[in-house]
Design a protein around this motif. Sequence first.
Motif, PDB file in Angstrom:
ATOM      1  N   GLY A  23       0.630  -1.198   0.110  1.00  0.00           N
ATOM      2  CA  GLY A  23      -0.028  -0.042  -0.020  1.00  0.00           C
ATOM      3  C   GLY A  23       0.684   1.285   0.016  1.00  0.00           C
ATOM      4  N   LYS A  24       1.880   1.175  -0.469  1.00  0.00           N
ATOM      5  CA  LYS A  24       2.920   2.571  -0.337  1.00  0.00           C
ATOM      6  C   LYS A  24       2.307   3.269  -1.544  1.00  0.00           C
ATOM      7  N   THR A  25       1.753   3.208  -2.542  1.00  0.00           N
ATOM      8  CA  THR A  25       1.342   4.033  -3.706  1.00  0.00           C
ATOM      9  C   THR A  25      -0.071   4.574  -3.085  1.00  0.00           C
ATOM     10  N   THR A  26      -0.900   3.611  -2.368  1.00  0.00           N
ATOM     11  CA  THR A  26      -2.245   3.999  -1.950  1.00  0.00           C
ATOM     12  C   THR A  26      -1.760   4.886  -0.727  1.00  0.00           C
ATOM     13  N   LEU A  27      -0.883   4.821   0.006  1.00  0.00           N
ATOM     14  CA  LEU A  27      -0.496   5.958   1.018  1.00  0.00           C
ATOM     15  C   LEU A  27      -0.237   7.341   0.618  1.00  0.00           C
ATOM     16  N   GLN A  45       5.538  18.741  -6.170  1.00  0.00           N
ATOM     17  CA  GLN A  45       5.891  18.247  -7.364  1.00  0.00           C
ATOM     18  C   GLN A  45       6.134  16.787  -7.242  1.00  0.00           C
ATOM     19  N   GLY A  46       6.134  15.985  -8.250  1.00  0.00           N
ATOM     20  CA  GLY A  46       6.458  14.577  -8.153  1.00  0.00           C
ATOM     21  C   GLY A  46       5.988  13.638  -9.295  1.00  0.00           C
ATOM     22  N   PHE A  47       5.871  12.553  -8.941  1.00  0.00           N
ATOM     23  CA  PHE A  47       5.408  11.470  -9.591  1.00  0.00           C
ATOM     24  C   PHE A  47       5.354   9.980  -9.061  1.00  0.00           C
ATOM     25  N   PHE A  48       4.520   9.060  -9.513  1.00  0.00           N
ATOM     26  CA  PHE A  48       4.495   7.945  -9.119  1.00  0.00           C
ATOM     27  C   PHE A  48       4.487   6.973 -10.188  1.00  0.00           C
ATOM     28  N   THR A  49       4.644   5.560  -9.903  1.00  0.00           N
ATOM     29  CA  THR A  49       4.545   4.546 -11.015  1.00  0.00           C
ATOM     30  C   THR A  49       3.363   3.514 -10.880  1.00  0.00           C
ATOM     31  N   LEU A  50       2.721   3.195 -11.862  1.00  0.00           N
ATOM     32  CA  LEU A  50       1.455   2.245 -11.758  1.00  0.00           C
ATOM     33  C   LEU A  50       1.827   1.261 -12.799  1.00  0.00           C
ATOM     34  N   GLU A  51       1.394  -0.003 -12.345  1.00  0.00           N
ATOM     35  CA  GLU A  51       1.245  -1.168 -13.150  1.00  0.00           C
ATOM     36  C   GLU A  51       0.260  -0.884 -14.277  1.00  0.00           C
ATOM     37  N   PHE A  61       4.602  -0.704 -17.254  1.00  0.00           N
ATOM     38  CA  PHE A  61       4.309   0.258 -16.078  1.00  0.00           C
ATOM     39  C   PHE A  61       4.263   1.540 -16.707  1.00  0.00           C
ATOM     40  N   GLU A  62       3.628   2.528 -16.189  1.00  0.00           N
ATOM     41  CA  GLU A  62       3.602   4.048 -16.550  1.00  0.00           C
ATOM     42  C   GLU A  62       3.985   4.982 -15.463  1.00  0.00           C
ATOM     43  N   VAL A  63       4.450   5.949 -15.822  1.00  0.00           N
ATOM     44  CA  VAL A  63       4.820   7.120 -14.753  1.00  0.00           C
ATOM     45  C   VAL A  63       3.757   7.978 -14.911  1.00  0.00           C
ATOM     46  N   VAL A  64       3.354   8.503 -13.680  1.00  0.00           N
ATOM     47  CA  VAL A  64       1.979   9.150 -13.425  1.00  0.00           C
ATOM     48  C   VAL A  64       2.280  10.754 -12.727  1.00  0.00           C
ATOM     49  N   ASP A 106       7.282   8.246  -5.850  1.00  0.00           N
ATOM     50  CA  ASP A 106       6.958   6.960  -5.547  1.00  0.00           C
ATOM     51  C   ASP A 106       7.116   6.416  -6.777  1.00  0.00           C
ATOM     52  N   GLU A 107       8.160   5.606  -7.359  1.00  0.00           N
ATOM     53  CA  GLU A 107       8.964   5.154  -6.593  1.00  0.00           C
ATOM     54  C   GLU A 107      10.459   5.394  -6.876  1.00  0.00           C
ATOM     55  N   VAL A 108      11.571   4.968  -6.429  1.00  0.00           N
ATOM     56  CA  VAL A 108      12.899   5.160  -7.114  1.00  0.00           C
ATOM     57  C   VAL A 108      13.193   3.739  -6.775  1.00  0.00           C
ATOM     58  N   GLY A 109      13.238   2.898  -8.233  1.00  0.00           N
ATOM     59  CA  GLY A 109      13.772   1.696  -8.324  1.00  0.00           C
ATOM     60  C   GLY A 109      14.510   1.450  -9.541  1.00  0.00           C
ATOM     61  N   LYS A 110      14.404   0.219  -9.658  1.00  0.00           N
ATOM     62  CA  LYS A 110      15.286  -0.415 -10.801  1.00  0.00           C
ATOM     63  C   LYS A 110      15.180   0.239 -12.409  1.00  0.00           C
ATOM     64  N   MET A 111      13.818   0.342 -12.610  1.00  0.00           N
ATOM     65  CA  MET A 111      13.477   1.152 -14.017  1.00  0.00           C
ATOM     66  C   MET A 111      13.814   2.502 -13.944  1.00  0.00           C
ATOM     67  N   GLU A 112      13.558   3.102 -12.884  1.00  0.00           N
ATOM     68  CA  GLU A 112      13.895   4.634 -12.826  1.00  0.00           C
ATOM     69  C   GLU A 112      15.448   4.925 -13.143  1.00  0.00           C
TER      70      GLU A 112
END
Length: 155
Positions: A23-27, A45-51, A61-64, A106-112
Amino acid sequence: MNQIESEFVLNRLYIPSTPQGVGKTTLIARVLENLRTSYPNLKIQGFFTLEIRQEGERVGFEVVTLDGRTAPLASINISRVDVASFESLALPELQVKEDTYLFMIDEVGKMELFSSLFFPAMLRVLESKKINLQWLFLPPYVLHSREFGHSNTRY
């Protein structure tokens, strides 16, 4: 703005590191919604990643951005990260501006991290004196990478 600061703990950097699906993205979406309702003039400012799912299966995945703009990030079918698409949308969201109060990422991961420009942009956000609060969600493998001053040990 002092009211917002008093509502958060003294720490200015929050990095929950939990398994997928808790639930990190939900949070982050709920915190953003509450802040926008309580403080409509607050510049965030910012963004999140969705499946991206088709027929119940994850296909990419997409960045929003926080204002709803989207761009493809990765396709599982062809095992490819669309770095150009990601950079065109996410990097402008990481530009430190004088009137920005909060970054939510949300989030800083391998793809980013396939983007060579992304990590330096994140460092500028983290090092910024103008930003009063950064809210980031980093998976454990990023937190324990050499870039963050830790060993590459996994949990």
